[in-house]
Design an enzyme around this catalytic site. Structure first.
Site, short mmCIF file in Angstrom:
data_model
loop_
_atom_site.label_atom_id
_atom_site.label_comp_id
_atom_site.label_asym_id
_atom_site.label_seq_id
_atom_site.Cartn_x
_atom_site.Cartn_y
_atom_site.Cartn_z
N HIS A 1 0.87 -1.18 0.00
CA HIS A 1 0.00 0.00 0.00
C HIS A 1 0.91 1.23 0.00
CE1 HIS A 1 -3.87 2.10 0.73
NE2 HIS A 1 -3.06 3.01 1.25
N CYS A 2 0.79 2.04 -1.04
CA CYS A 2 1.69 3.18 -1.22
C CYS A 2 1.01 4.48 -0.79
CB CYS A 2 2.12 3.28 -2.68
SG CYS A 2 3.25 4.65 -3.01
#
Length: 366
Positions: free
Chosen positions: A155-156
């Site tokens: 998850h960026c």
């Protein structure tokens, strides 16, 4: 309308805060456009030919940067298809039965016809308690999105999105074009930075923008080069970030190269077969995100493959339009380049994933 409780307010606040990194990058990108196109090219450059060349190259990189960044942010992560979800009756059985053999038998029956080959560390079927589904291979539950993501990489926060099967190619191109963008700015800005630094040019409003632009471009070039290089290595090995930190577990045990098919095939898994689309943020990855061909080095069970006739890609990942089920294939111990994947009607049929399954337990992975 009834007022929302404290939990709803906190969730809305978190959703707003998650956009701060994206807003920061967008503002920084907007300022860099002003500093380079206006203050450097138009105000400071005296040679018309240099201005034209720099502006044309800059706008090409700027457009590709924005396009790939936009696609990474707004491409919805793909979730497991309906066949991986438990039926209403199976959910009721799980709720009624204790965590014993009867409980495990429900999962065993639900998973026996699914194309899954990875397991938990204890050898059990990977099951998500929160989403109430059996996890496909390479699928993980994101605690931020609170859902299971197909081929989840990470998850960026810089894109406020999960990077997975549907947008991993876009993320790679975003890293590539942002790195080229910063390198180009640093290279063409360097001589003017030196001239301002040595007082070779008079102090003007452009001095601050040009000097700070060089520092910012050089700093981001260093950080982006290491991150882009790491993800290039992951692609060459057909690994995700999560799989690099924790090796996938198959029925025969842990195998760090279980999904590696060789450099060429690994590249096509992400970028697709048509090379004309490789440098464009257009979805062209192979497969459906739910099943993947594997290279098992310790054992030779039947594996799903993507034969030439079924090598179509999901053109609209947001709509979850998956291609047909892959045929099964008995692979050799090491997948070599000389292997050919052909469609053979005598080999078609469902892979019986539950034939040699160990005892099943629950997995709650966040």
């Amino acid at each position: 309308m009834a007022p929302s409780g404290p939990g709803g307010v906190r969730r809305r606040c978190r959703r707003v805060l998650y956009w701060i990194p994206v807003v920061f990058i967008s503002l920084l990108l907007g300022w860099s456009y002003y500093a380079y196109a206006i203050q450097l090219c138009i105000v400071s450059m005296e040679n018309i030919g240099e201005q034209v060349v720099c502006l044309m190259a800059y706008h090409l990189l700027f457009a590709m940067f924005v396009w790939s960044y936009w696609k990474t942010i707004f491409t919805l992560p793909m979730n497991p298809s309906k066949e991986f979800h438990l039926s209403y009756a199976e959910k009721e059985l799980l709720e009624r039965e204790p965590r014993g053999e009867a409980h495990q038998e429900v999962l065993r029956r639900a998973a026996k016809d699914l194309p899954i080959y990875t397991r938990t560390m204890s050898g059990a079927i990977r099951y998500c308690d929160r989403c109430r589904l059996i996890k496909p291979d390479r699928c993980h539950h994101c605690s931020v999105c609170d859902k299971c993501i197909l081929k989840m990489d990470h998850h960026c926060p810089w894109v406020n999105n999960c990077v997975g099967f549907s947008n991993y190619k876009f993320f790679l191109l975003f890293l590539a074009y942002s790195l080229l963008y910063c390198l180009f700015i640093a290279a063409t800005d360097l001589q003017y930075f030196i001239r301002f630094w040595t007082n070779g040019l008079p102090d003007t409003q452009a001095k601050f923008h040009i000097m700070f632009l060089f520092f910012a471009a050089a700093m981001f070039s260093v950080s982006l080069s290491s991150l882009f290089g790491y993800h290039c290595w992951l692609v060459s090995k057909n690994k995700s970030t999560l799989e690099a930190f924790r090796n996938p577990v198959f029925r025969h045990g842990t195998d760090k190269n279980g999904f590696s098919l060789g450099f060429s095939k690994n590249m096509r898994q992400v970028f697709g077969d048509e090379k004309k689309y490789w440098l464009l943020p257009i979805f062209s990855s192979q497969g459906d995100g739910c099943s993947f061909p594997t290279c098992l080095v310790n054992q030779d069970p039947e594996q799903p493959s993507t034969p030439a006739g079924l090598n179509s890609t999901a053109k609209n990942p947001e709509n979850h339009q998956f291609p047909a089920k892959p045929l099964r294939e008995s692979q050799s111990h090491l997948l070599t380049d000389s292997q050919t994947w052909t469609e053979n009607s005598s080999n078609s049929g469902r892979c019986k994933a539950g034939m040699s399954n160990p005892a099943l337990t629950m997995e709650n992975e966040t």
